[in-house]
Write a protein that holds these residues in place. Sequence first.
Motif, PDB file in Angstrom:
ATOM      1  N   ASN A 138      57.108  50.974   5.572  1.00 17.25           N
ATOM      2  CA  ASN A 138      58.351  51.646   5.201  1.00 17.25           C
ATOM      3  C   ASN A 138      59.138  50.929   4.117  1.00 17.25           C
ATOM      4  N   CYS A 143      54.153  51.377  10.448  1.00 11.75           N
ATOM      5  CA  CYS A 143      55.058  52.125   9.579  1.00 11.75           C
ATOM      6  C   CYS A 143      55.306  51.257   8.345  1.00 11.75           C
ATOM      7  N   ALA A 148      62.783  59.268  11.421  1.00 13.56           N
ATOM      8  CA  ALA A 148      62.247  58.531  12.562  1.00 13.56           C
ATOM      9  C   ALA A 148      61.561  59.457  13.555  1.00 13.56           C
ATOM     10  N   ASP A 149      62.137  60.615  13.800  1.00 13.09           N
ATOM     11  CA  ASP A 149      61.529  61.558  14.742  1.00 13.09           C
ATOM     12  C   ASP A 149      60.134  61.960  14.283  1.00 13.09           C
ATOM     13  N   ILE A 208      66.354  53.642   7.409  1.00  8.60           N
ATOM     14  CA  ILE A 208      65.282  54.459   7.971  1.00  8.60           C
ATOM     15  C   ILE A 208      64.393  53.618   8.881  1.00  8.60           C
ATOM     16  N   GLY A 229      62.283  47.126   8.839  1.00  4.19           N
ATOM     17  CA  GLY A 229      62.650  47.801  10.082  1.00  4.19           C
ATOM     18  C   GLY A 229      63.976  47.411  10.673  1.00  4.19           C
ATOM     19  N   GLN A 280      67.487  59.517  11.297  1.00  5.19           N
ATOM     20  CA  GLN A 280      66.916  59.956  12.572  1.00  5.19           C
ATOM     21  C   GLN A 280      65.883  61.057  12.365  1.00  5.19           C
ATOM     22  N   THR A 282      55.776  55.449   4.121  1.00  2.00           N
ATOM     23  CA  THR A 282      56.969  56.130   3.638  1.00  2.00           C
ATOM     24  C   THR A 282      56.854  56.335   2.133  1.00  2.00           C
ATOM     25  N   GLY A 327      63.314  54.462  17.497  1.00  2.00           N
ATOM     26  CA  GLY A 327      62.556  55.586  18.033  1.00  2.00           C
ATOM     27  C   GLY A 327      61.314  55.147  18.781  1.00  2.00           C
ATOM     28  N   ILE A 363      57.080  47.955  12.052  1.00  2.04           N
ATOM     29  CA  ILE A 363      57.818  48.683  11.023  1.00  2.04           C
ATOM     30  C   ILE A 363      58.265  47.686   9.961  1.00  2.04           C
ATOM     31  N   ALA A 421      65.925  53.105  12.272  1.00  5.39           N
ATOM     32  CA  ALA A 421      65.832  54.326  13.062  1.00  5.39           C
ATOM     33  C   ALA A 421      64.419  54.509  13.610  1.00  5.39           C
ATOM     34  N   MET A 422      63.407  54.192  12.784  1.00  4.59           N
ATOM     35  CA  MET A 422      62.026  54.252  13.271  1.00  4.59           C
ATOM     36  C   MET A 422      61.819  53.278  14.426  1.00  4.59           C
TER      37      MET A 422
END
Length: 248
Positions: free
Chosen positions: A74, A72, A216-217, A13, A9, A213, A125, A20, A6, A16-17
């Motif tokens: 991001n 990710c 991330a979900d 966000i 990371g 979250q 993202t 997760g 990530i 949270a990723m």
Amino acid sequence: MKRALITAGAAGIGRAMADGFDAAGFEVWVTDVDAGALDQCPDHWRCHHANAADETAVRDVFDQMDHLDVLCANAGVAGPTALVEDVALADWQACVSVNLEGAFLAAKHAAPLMKQAQSGAMILTSSTAGIYGYPNRAPYAAAKWAVIGLMKTLAMELGPFGIRANAICPGAVEGPRMEGVLEREAAAKGMTRDQVYEGYAAGTSMRSFVTAQDIADMAVFLGSDQARMVSGQVIAVDGHTENPDPKL
């Protein structure tokens, strides 16, 4: 063990990723420019201090990997809040560099690892600004539109190798970054912070901001086997934006 990387990371966000994917049983690697935030990450994560738009730093991280299952991409910055004629070229370039070139570099260096395995998932993202546009945020909106074009191309190029690519488009996300956006937009429009906040919330069907979250979900789902046939998709996690520039 499956591995997820990530970018950005260590906070927001991205953090949270990372949490997760950690909870989902992945080995977690993160990059970030915030050394202090990296220090707060769990000891069992592989953490790297790296600017997502610096190819040398990005390459150094990927050179340490023998495989990668989920990327990710991001990393992003808000950029300036101003009318297009008032945006300095340097500010435009800085915003586009992180938001677009950061995603490109992550995908560029992840692709060989995933091709070798004939599998993988890239999650970029973007933003609802990349779907609707965003008044007073031209650099950010342009970069996030371009991220979607990059993702669509990645899905086409890499699909034959079993690699999926999708983009998540967050709406207004609760947290420090959005607070900064609210304050700057309030100043630019001659409004209060609360008026701008209420305008954003009123512009969604759910009448609410989303949380890190929530984003991330969706990322964990897109990186899972349950999403094995989901590719080339632009998925907004925004409570359904009805009006991207609400007028109060």
